[in-house]
Write an enzyme that holds these catalytic residues in place. Structure first.
Site, short mmCIF file in Angstrom:
data_model
loop_
_atom_site.label_atom_id
_atom_site.label_comp_id
_atom_site.label_asym_id
_atom_site.label_seq_id
_atom_site.Cartn_x
_atom_site.Cartn_y
_atom_site.Cartn_z
N ASP B 403 -53.73 22.26 83.02
CA ASP B 403 -54.91 22.52 83.83
C ASP B 403 -55.46 23.85 83.34
OD1 ASP B 403 -56.70 22.54 85.97
OD2 ASP B 403 -55.34 23.82 87.09
N LYS B 646 -74.79 26.27 98.47
CA LYS B 646 -74.13 26.90 97.33
C LYS B 646 -73.42 25.77 96.59
CE LYS B 646 -70.04 28.49 98.05
NZ LYS B 646 -68.97 29.22 98.70
N THR B 765 -59.67 19.97 82.43
CA THR B 765 -60.23 20.86 83.45
C THR B 765 -61.43 20.22 84.12
OG1 THR B 765 -61.28 22.97 83.81
CG2 THR B 765 -61.55 22.02 81.65
N ASP B 767 -63.96 22.05 84.86
CA ASP B 767 -65.07 22.95 84.58
C ASP B 767 -66.07 22.35 83.61
OD1 ASP B 767 -64.39 24.89 86.23
OD2 ASP B 767 -63.54 26.24 84.73
N ARG B 865 -64.60 18.47 82.96
CA ARG B 865 -65.16 17.72 84.09
C ARG B 865 -64.41 16.44 84.34
NH1 ARG B 865 -71.44 18.83 83.49
NH2 ARG B 865 -71.37 20.83 84.51
N LYS B 871 -57.12 12.78 84.99
CA LYS B 871 -56.06 13.59 84.39
C LYS B 871 -54.79 12.78 84.25
CE LYS B 871 -57.43 18.21 85.91
NZ LYS B 871 -57.02 19.41 86.63
N ASN B 894 -55.32 19.25 92.67
CA ASN B 894 -55.94 18.29 91.76
C ASN B 894 -55.06 17.98 90.55
OD1 ASN B 894 -56.21 20.84 90.79
ND2 ASN B 894 -58.22 20.50 89.90
#
Lengths: 354, 1224
Positions: B403, B646, B765, B767, B865, B871, B894
């Site tokens: 991760d 946000k 990840t 991200d 993403r 995963k 996660n």
């Protein structure tokens, strides 16, 4: 799991405390001890076996082994041994008729005599063995078929022998003493040795029958049933083994110290042989005080009272005379093995030093 | 108890069963029934709160434990053998003796189980005895009871910092708003506080006990209805789960709904997973070989016996007939002999191997957990080994799936940059101050040997951007800026807790403030380096640094004057995610201090010192589909409804107000997007902040809909989400933030080392690709001259792709590239960057093989993403397709799927709670610990265990074969020349400890070498030391050695008067010496422990055998060893047999070490050198192996933050757009 999660909570408590108060020292740190053992840093010797480090070792092994081998070989060669087969397989053998006509219930013993010549005199004590071949004293059931506590003089075992002794446990509702297959098959040939002097007279060679069993067997492990010094009474209510001609208390009626379970021939027999071809110590011919050899060279006559059948299993019976050394009987094998291995190591070590 | 008919009892029991099984729970308050007999209680069907996690009871321990143990096949086999002993025809010597080994093993396991169970019992007892307060209608107050006496239907009062005893329906709290804060660390490890609200409308005061009496709750999974004359309501159920801790709340009162084993905490409790290591699977194959071997030997024995009997002319004296006087026929007898042989040779299947392996693993784990290098000072945590039986798998890892957030990085967020209304505020000062501070603290640490500082200290500080400060102070455009910071302060779920609360974790050290002040002065020393510094800046900097020490709170407002009851500096924020905390701290630094938060309101202190209390109308919490959260508040002054949102940049950008006329808005959006891209390239985590003003009518119509959604019984989740999506439209962008998540210590170094060790590292990840790629460069996952294949799918449409996948263009491309002669020398490693959507396509059945094929050629793979499920799918795919050993490492919830899917799951106990740790096999506190765990402990554990198992097989075979050879000389009668007791002792006592010690303590190569030369790890990968070859070599060796150990004594004693046990004694002694000296050859590092144990085993052998020969009169081999030991021949035989037996193995090792140059051997040679020369050699070796030296050196020299994501020339971007797919 709930339980363990609560434990985790406690630890969490510790942990937050520790984080909050830094090195306050109030909370025991979980830091592992910095000891050599726990950190696996014990001083260690790490030998690496390479040709360079190892070949000198071979060299040394060679240097040690070769002399030992030579010593063993020489010792073995100095041992004098004489062996004679008296089974009577050949028709021209003196014991042929005895072997052929053997029947276990005949009352008159069959005897036969064999002549032989010793080329060399036997010095010092000479051990007289009987040898049996193809006799599997190490058969699993045979080995088991004995009652050690009966042999140790235990009275209850005398009356009620162990089940292991079956089917040689009872005979006509009497318990057998000594019970079991080993005792039942006791070697019962009688061997006598005569020295034939040059004038033809036969001199009986004195055979000592004491001291042939291990001291510990005779004095500790084997005991006659206690309670009565008269063995006939002590063994009352027991039966002799099926194959025996006489009961156990008549094995050596002349010497009460060698009678019953502590009869040395019996004890020797009860130490079952490891391999199917074996010898067992029968008598000792003691060294004479004078300078004459124990067994001078010359002609001898072996008289055998032929009681023991071996032809049923292709067995052989032998009589062996042997002088003895620190390494036991004559056997050149070990000496040769040492010399061989020693030489190999020596040459490996000496030839390829890099 | 009054008499009840049995029928009534049965009916009652059945009713109880039904009541428990129904998902509708009818609960009645216990109060009216207090003091009645048990059978009249309405809630008697439900379990009480006593818990029992023990498996056994004292009475039934033995049968139950035996039952459990006999589930294991191996044990069953051994028991079968033991029973075989009692079959008379098999003629076992002493059947009782044969039981000893299996009994010892069963007893050892039983003791272990009993001890574990006893520990459970003790902790249960402790739990059950915990006190709690239960309302009693007689006493009219809460009386103290023990946990186990709490029953369903009771009213329980839980005070602050107490643990909730059972699942409670929260009815009342001391808080006027009916809020209760709980910490669920015990359940899921999350340490942030969560709010729970009492059931509205039932806010009963304790004095009003009448209402308590008649409460009747009907609970359907998740929903609750009260049937009460005054109040009938349906409400989403709020539990206080048993096991939570109440915090920051005076006390709370709840109604027990589930108790004891029915609580959620207990239901979630599933026992430990049992993983089987790869080595163990291989081992089982070899055990089968051993069984085959055993059967062959037994058949040979049985045939031999038959032939032997057949060859006899008549019945010999020594053949003992059966009890009834007849002899078995040869064929029957040889049939029996087969079984006797099995019993005789049973040791060939190592009965004690399984137990020994477990003991070895316990020992290995002991050493792993005690390793100082795996201890983290900051969290005071060592490595935890949760799975006890897969240590050796650590040495065989080929793929690591990691991760990113919290694993490679610290997951301690630091606010770095922001963009407001299209203007960028880079916060440059941030960088240098922090670096100075870090260095300073490091120095202090070294000087004072202090324990580390609380980690939070350095992280929460925000160094202010002067330009931005001036902006805020200035009057121009105040609204947008104010909105931005208000959004930061309000739009979150951060809970404000007071410093007075017990569990304040970031309580600063007294020394810290002074330390930080000195750090400030350090900055001052370095001031000339920083740009644009003025005296003014310096002071503010100093102040802001001070502020982090917990002294003051805001900048230009006198803090004490206007601040109300609570000094702002003592505020402590509990955030669910570190990002939120970082943002709130930022707002606080700029003067927008979040003062308190209740479900209905948020209080914020403005820079001016004024406090605003916003009414919270609704909170649209975060979910991974929307990827954003919103808070709807009513402004206290303007009374406007404002929605602050946000979220992830792409989630927000899509929802912006379509600016028809307003060009400015559009410009802001595009500028912000530019800044965002820039942030992402720097590796920052980005968030967009937006707001929306609603008119009252709009809000009200929406609120109605929202209420419907909340009250819905079916499909509630979806409805709630829909309602959220509905309002989050036409947003007005305020700005964006960039939060840095710093790399953990020595991550690049660790990644490099792992890669050199032949391990492929994949990063999965959630991200953005840009962020991930940047981190990838920073942590050396990607190199500057790598060929980076970037696979991303721009379109959302996926359905079209599946048809057109036939010609997937990538792999040929790569192959062409690597086959290109120009590239052969340089062969840049190929790296793959994939995003989640592409990954979904690649995972489709028709593409997966190609994907795996491609991935195998890549040095590193970066998946961005990806969802937790993806995963685990990736891990499973690689694991199954390539048949490799995989390790997954992660820290958050996660990663749990992935951790469970891999062969080894490693959890990092970081900031994101404990789920990952709970699911993992090993829990570490830092990513860098992976290096030592794998390279050193993994290698050691594997090589130790592999060698130990091989040795174990050898040992048993060597010993048993002696018996086998003897069969040829005893008519195949399954006789032994060694007493049975001694044979059993031989395995159980004399030769059992050395291999265990060998398995725990041997060290083939030192830790320094293993870390210095990661290549050594490759020896364990794939098949490693425990292979078909090594197994059979050692078995052959065992045969050879047993031949020597048997036949040298045989030829020596042949024809002599030796008796059976006197013959067995040298055999046994030779066997012992051979076996122990064989081990001595195998031992790579001798310590005092080794010497002690080996010598101890020899001594024990002689002592036991001598004692046995004296004490045991019934032993036919009485006095045997004594007699042998005074015979010089005994020693001569033993000496030569041992030497001959070991010569080949010795030579084998010599040749192996001298001729072949396996890396391990070379490393061992290096190990013997002086440390300095050794390091020299290591360097040379590494350069010889083609490692570019400068690469490793510049890793240590340059901090990762300076690595800029320069587009290297060789980078090959292959954009795999949908277009590409469709047109092929």
């Amino acid at each position: 799991m709930m339980a363990s999660s609560y434990n985790a909570k406690e630890e969490d408590g510790h942990h937050s405390g520790a984080a909050g108060h830094g090195g306050a020292g109030a909370v025991k740190s979980r830091k592992p001890d910095n000891t050599a053992f726990k950190q696996q840093r014990l001083p260690a010797w790490q030998p690496i076996l390479t040709a360079g480090t190892v070949l000198p070792a071979f060299f040394v092994i060679g240097l040690i082994f070769i002399p030992i081998g030579i010593g063993l070989y020489v010792t073995s060669n100095n041992i004098k041994e004489f062996e004679i087969d008296y089974t009577g397989v050949d028709s021209n053998s003196p014991c042929y008729s005895c072997a052929r006509n053997f029947s276990s219930n005949s009352t008159t013993p069959c005897t036969c005599s064999l002549n032989f010549t010793l080329e060399q005199p036997f010095e010092s004590n000479v051990f007289m063995y009987y040898g049996l071949s193809n006799f599997y004293q190490n058969h699993r059931r045979y080995v088991k078929s004995r009652d050690d506590s009966q042999l140790n003089g235990d009275l209850s075992s005398l009356k009620e022998p162990s089940k292991e002794c079956e089917p040689y446990r009872t005979s006509e509702s009497f318990p057998i003493a000594p019970c079991g297959a080993i005792a039942n098959s006791l070697f019962n040939d009688t061997l006598e040795l005569y020295y034939v002097e040059s004038n033809g007279t036969r001199n009986l060679v004195p055979l000592v029958k004491k001291g042939i069993a291990w001291w510990t067997d005779k004095h500790v492990k084997f005991r006659n049933p206690s309670g009565n010094s008269n063995l006939t009474i002590a063994f009352q209510g027991t039966s002799k083994p099926v194959n025996w001609r006489k009961p156990v208390f008549e094995l050596d009626p002349l010497d009460s110290e060698n009678n019953g379970f502590i009869n040395e021939d019996f004890i020797v027999w009860m130490r079952t042989a490891a391999l199917p071809t074996f010898r067992k110590l029968y008598r000792i011919i003691q060294k004479k005080p004078s300078t004459t050899p124990t067994l001078p060279s010359g002609r001898y006559i072996l008289t055998v009272t032929y009681n023991y059948p071996v032809l049923s299993f292709d067995g052989r019976k032998r009589m062996i005379l042997s002088t003895i050394s620190w390494m036991g009987g004559k056997n050149p094998f070990l000496g040769i093995a040492y010399i061989t291995v020693g030489s190999i190591c020596f040459f490996l070590g000496a030839d390829i030093p890099n | 108890m009054p008499w009840m008919s049995p029928l009534a009892r049965i009916r009652d029991a059945l009713a109880g069963q039904r009541a428990r099984d129904k998902d509708l729970r009818n609960l009645v308050s216990n109060l009216p029934y207090e003091g009645l007999d048990k059978w009249k209680q309405p809630n008697r069907h439900f379990r009480n709160n006593g818990i029992k996690t023990t498996k056994y009871s004292v009475l039934f321990f033995i049968p139950m434990n035996l039952f459990e143990q006999f589930h294991r096949l191996a044990n069953l086999y051994f028991v079968g053998l033991a029973i075989l002993n009692f079959v008379p025809v098999v003629q076992a010597f002493e059947p009782e003796v044969a039981l000893i080994p299996i009994c010892v093993i069963l007893a050892l396991t039983a003791i272990k189980d009993a001890w574990e169970d006893f520990r459970r019992y003790k902790s249960d007892k402790k739990l059950n005895r915990l006190p709690c307060f239960v309302y009693s209608s007689k006493e009219k107050c809460f009386v103290e009871k023990r946990w186990k006496d709490v029953r369903v239907g009771d009213f329980v009062k839980v005070e602050s910092n107490d643990i909730v005893p059972a699942d409670l329906l929260l009815l009342y709290t001391s808080d006027p708003n009916g809020v209760c804060h709980i910490e669920t660390a015990n359940l899921d490890g999350e340490t942030n506080l969560k709010q729970r609200r009492a059931v509205p409308g039932v806010c009963i005061t304790v004095s009003n006990t009448d209402i308590l009496l008649i409460i009747h709750a009907v609970i359907r999974t998740g929903c609750l209805g009260f049937s009460h004359p005054d109040l009938v309501l349906k409400q989403h159920l709020v539990y206080l789960k048993g096991g939570c801790t109440v915090r920051n709340t005076g006390y709370a009162v709840g109604f027990v709904v589930y108790a004891g084993h029915e609580t959620k905490a207990m239901l979630n409790n599933n026992g430990p997973r049992y993983k089987r290591s790869r080595l163990e699977r291989r081992l089982n194959i070899d055990v089968i070989f051993c069984i085959l071997l055993l059967f062959t030997m037994c058949i040979i024995g049985s045939l031999g016996h038959y032939l032997w009997l057949e060859s006899m002319p008549s019945v010999p004296l020594y053949l003992v007939p059966q009890t009834d006087g007849h002899l078995d026929t040869p064929s029957l007898s040889s049939f029996y002999k087969f079984f006797s042989m099995i019993i005789l040779l049973q040791v060939l299947i190592p009965i004690s191997l399984y137990v020994s392996i477990e003991l070895v693993k316990i020992g290995q784990i002991y050493f792993i957990t005690n390793d100082l290098d795996l201890y983290d000072e900051e969290t005071d945590a060592t490595i935890q080994c949760k799975a006890l039986n897969i240590t050796e798998d650590l040495g065989q890892i080929q793929y690591i799936f990691s991760d990113k957030t919290g694993t490679l990085t610290e997951n301690k967020m630091v606010f770095r940059r922001c963009s407001i209304m299209g203007r960028e505020y880079p916060h440059k000062e941030n960088e240098c101050v922090r670096r100075a501070l870090k260095m300073y603290i490091y120095k202090i640490k070294i000087l004072m040997f202090t324990k580390s500082l609380p980690p939070n200290q350095q992280e929460t500080e925000v160094i202010l951007d002067q330009k931005l400060l001036r902006q805020i102070r200035g009057t121009e455009k105040i609204d947008a800026y104010q909105d931005f910071f208000l959004a930061l302060a309000i739009c979150n779920t951060v809970v404000v807790s007071m410093a007075t609360a017990k569990r304040l974790r970031s309580n600063p050290l007294d020394t810290l403030s002074s330390l930080v002040r000195r750090a400030g002065s350090w900055t001052r020393l370095r001031a000339p380096i920083t740009s644009e510094t003025s005296a003014n800046d310096l002071t503010t900097q100093g102040q802001s640094v001070n502020q982090t020490g917990g002294q003051t709170c805001s900048l230009h407002v006198p803090p004490q004057g206007t601040a109300p009851a609570v000094p702002a500096g003592k505020l402590c924020y509990e955030a669910e995610s570190p990002d939120e905390a970082a943002l709130v701290h930022t707002a606080k630094a700029y003067g927008f201090v979040l003062m308190s938060r209740t479900p209905d309101s948020v209080t914020v202190q403005l820079p001016s010192g004024a406090q605003l209390r916003f009414e919270v109308l609704d909170t649209l919490s975060f979910d991974s589909n929307r990827k954003r959260m919103s808070v709807l508040v009513r402004h206290p002054i303007s009374k406007q409804c404002i929605l602050y949102t946000k979220g992830a940049d792409y989630a927000i950008m899509e929802l912006l107000e379509t600016p028809y006329g307003e060009k400015q808005q559009k410009a802001i959006a595009s500028d912000t997007q530019q800044h965002l891209d820039c942030y992402a390239k720097e590796g920052l985590r980005t968030l967009c902040i937006a707001k929306k003003v609603l008119c009252d009518g709009e809000y009200e119509s929406w609120a109605v809909q929202r209420q419907h959604a909340l009250a819905a019984m079916d499909n509630r989740e979806q409805l709630i989400m829909d309602s959220a999506v509905q309002i989050e439209t036409n947003l007005c962008l305020l700005g964006a933030t960039g939060v840095e998540d710093r790399l953990q210590d020595s991550v690049p170094d660790t990644v490099m080392t792992l890669r050199e060790a032949g391990i492929q590292v994949w990063v999965l990840t959630g991200d953005k690709p840009e962020t991930a790629v940047n981190i990838g460069y920073a942590c050396r996952l990607l190199e500057q001259d790598d060929l980076v294949i970037n696979m991303s799918c721009k379109s959302k449409v996926r359905s079209l792709i599946s048809n057109s996948q036939r010609k997937f263009p990538l792999y040929p491309e790569v192959r062409r590239y690597s086959e290109d002669p120009r590239n052969v020398d340089t062969t840049p490693d190929i790296s793959l960057v994939i995003d989640g959507r592409t990954l979904t396509m690649l995972m489709s059945p028709d593409l997966r093989d190609r994907f795996v094929d491609l991935a195998r050629h890549c040095r590193s793979v970066l998946c961005c993403r990806v969802t937790p499920l993806q995963k685990s799918e990736v891990v499973k795919l690689i694991r199954e397709k390539l048949k490799v050993m995989t390790l997954a490492v992660g820290d958050g919830a996660n990663d749990v799927n992935m951790i469970q899917a891999a062969d080894i799951g490693v959890g990092i106990s970081g900031q994101e709670g404990m789920q990952a740790v709970m699911a993992s096999d090993f829990a570490i506190s830092r990513f860098k610990h992976l290096k030592k765990l794998l390279l050193v402990h993994g290698h050691w554990c594997y090589s130790r265990l592999a060698n130990m198992i091989i040795y174990f097989f050898y040992k048993n075979a060597a010993n048993v074969n002696l018996l086998f050879w003897y069969q040829f000389f005893c008519g195949f009668t399954a006789n032994a020349m060694i007493d049975h007791w001694l044979m059993i002792f031989f395995n159980l006592l004399f030769t059992s400890v050395p291999p265990i010690m060998f398995g725990i303590m041997d060290k083939d190569v030192s830790a320094e070498m293993l870390l210095g030369l990661p290549e050594l790890y490759r020896t364990g990968q794939g098949k490693g030391e425990y292979s078909f070859f090594t197994f059979w070599i050692s078995m052959l060796d065992a045969f050879y050695q047993s031949l020597v150990a048997f036949f040298i004594p045989y030829f020596t004693y042949r024809g002599s008067d030796i008796d059976i046990y006197a013959f067995g004694t040298p055999l046994n002694t030779i066997s012992l010496f051979t076996i122990l000296l064989h081990l001595s050859i195998e031992i790579k590092a001798w310590t005092i422990v080794h010497v002690f144990i080996i010598l101890g085993s020899v001594t024990l052998y002689f002592i036991v055998t001598l004692a046995y020969g004296v004490r045991y009169l019934n032993y036919s081999g009485y006095w045997t060893l004594q007699a042998q030991m005074v015979d010089p021949m005994f020693y001569l035989v033993c000496l030569i047999s041992t030497v001959i037996a070991l010569l080949p193995r010795y030579l084998f090792h010599v040749l192996k070490n001298s001729i072949t140059c396996s890396p391990i051997v070379e490393a061992r040679h290096l190990d013997t050198l002086e440390p300095s020369t050794r390091d020299q050699w290591i360097k040379e070796w590494r350069s010889f192996r083609g490692r570019v030296q400068d690469k490793t050196s510049d890793v240590s020299a340059s901090p990762p933050s300076e690595l800029k994501p320069t587009q290297s020339s060789s980078e090959l971007n292959i954009r795999l757009g949908l277009v590409l797919f469709c047109h092929i």
